[in-house]
Design an enzyme around this catalytic site. Structure first.
Site, PDB file in Angstrom:
ATOM      1  N   CYS A  19       0.823  -1.225   0.000  1.00 56.04           N
ATOM      2  CA  CYS A  19       0.000   0.000   0.000  1.00 56.04           C
ATOM      3  C   CYS A  19       0.854   1.271   0.000  1.00 56.04           C
ATOM      4  O   CYS A  19       1.587   1.542   0.952  1.00 56.04           O
ATOM      5  CB  CYS A  19      -0.916  -0.005   1.220  1.00 56.04           C
ATOM      6  SG  CYS A  19      -1.883   1.505   1.334  1.00 56.04           S
ATOM      7  N   LYS A  46     -10.077  -9.135   6.053  1.00 63.26           N
ATOM      8  CA  LYS A  46      -9.741  -8.201   7.138  1.00 63.26           C
ATOM      9  C   LYS A  46     -10.166  -8.755   8.498  1.00 63.26           C
ATOM     10  O   LYS A  46     -11.327  -9.149   8.656  1.00 63.26           O
ATOM     11  CB  LYS A  46     -10.440  -6.858   6.896  1.00 63.26           C
ATOM     12  CG  LYS A  46     -10.012  -6.168   5.609  1.00 63.26           C
ATOM     13  CD  LYS A  46     -10.873  -4.962   5.317  1.00 63.26           C
ATOM     14  CE  LYS A  46     -10.611  -4.428   3.933  1.00 63.26           C
ATOM     15  NZ  LYS A  46     -11.578  -3.446   3.482  1.00 63.26           N
ATOM     16  N   SER A  76      -3.867   8.575   5.632  1.00 60.13           N
ATOM     17  CA  SER A  76      -2.402   8.629   5.654  1.00 60.13           C
ATOM     18  C   SER A  76      -1.839  10.043   5.787  1.00 60.13           C
ATOM     19  O   SER A  76      -0.856  10.250   6.497  1.00 60.13           O
ATOM     20  CB  SER A  76      -1.855   7.956   4.401  1.00 60.13           C
ATOM     21  OG  SER A  76      -2.388   8.566   3.242  1.00 60.13           O
TER      22      SER A  76
END
Ligand code: GSH
Length: 231
Positions: A19, A46, A76
């Site tokens: 990612c 997940k 982020s």
């Protein structure tokens, strides 16, 4: 104002190896020399504890433990800002407010351009692919126009804009190779910037030497139609 959150006792980064949003947070943490624990999860499966932590079900999540308990930060760029505000080490934002705002805008640009790439990844129609490819070329043209003499976005200072774009370039490189996007051919400043970023130790640690191989395998597995488009 001082709050308990400004002195975290520990930082745990919930991550996925491929990612690019995670990688920018890792770069910021490495640049600051902050110890943290990294926990990779399987995004195709997940775990429940992760779904409880992450409102969008996306990585990265930074779990900040303080005397008052745990806070799970998501997004982020917000995580990068938090790291910059709370940790010592090299400054990753310019001191001037206007320049800082400009940098934040380019951080958003670096996120949006990844989203544009992902729109292109899911396309099966060659004409749409070409239209999207040209839109990306134009956007990287804006990046080229924004760059100065280098080596980094803000000259000698490595900043959060560099942390955001370094993984973007690594991602595009693999994609470019698979589909012959040809995005960087006429962008000499972007090319030089990309080469400088790739040398940075924080970037090398965050992205990893095996990244192109792993991402290539992932793209071939999940986006096999692209190979046909590029053929
Ligand atoms: N805007 C988010 C984007 C994060 C994101 O898209 N992460 C992807 C992996 S690269 C993810 O977790 N995807 C899982 C999903 O959407 O189910 C950020 O900047 O943190």
């Amino acid at each position: 104002m001082t709050t308990a959150l400004e002195t975290p006792a520990s930082l745990k980064l919930i991550s996925h190896k491929l990612c690019p949003y995670v990688q920018r947070a890792v770069i910021a943490l490495k640049e600051k020399g902050v110890p943290f624990e990294r926990i990779d999860i399987d995004l195709a499966n997940k775990p429940d504890w992760f779904l409880k932590l992450s409102p969008l079900g996306k990585v990265p999540v930074l779990v900040v433990t303080t005397d008052s308990g745990e806070v799970a930060l998501f997004e982020s760029n917000v995580i990068c800002e938090y790291i910059e505000e709370t940790q010592g080490g090299a400054k990753l934002h310019p001191a001037d407010a206007l320049k800082r705002a400009e940098h934040r805008a380019w951080m958003e640009f670096g996120s949006a351009i990844l989203g544009d790439l992902w729109g292109l990844e899911t396309t099966t129609d060659p004409a749409t692919f070409e239209t999207k490819r040209q839109a990306l070329v134009a956007k990287f043209g804006r990046v080229e126009a924004a760059l100065g003499a280098g080596p980094y976005f803000a000259g000698d200072m490595f900043s959060l804009v560099d942390a955001v774009f370094a993984p973007v370039f690594r991602y595009f490189d693999v994609f470019d190779e698979l589909t012959e996007l040809g995005i960087f051919s006429d962008l000499p400043k972007v090319r030089a910037w990309r080469a400088e970023l790739a040398k940075r130790p924080s970037v090398r640690t965050a992205v990893g030497a095996d990244y192109p191989q792993l991402l290539r395998a992932f793209l071939v597995r999940h986006d096999a139609h692209l190979l046909k488009l590029a053929a």
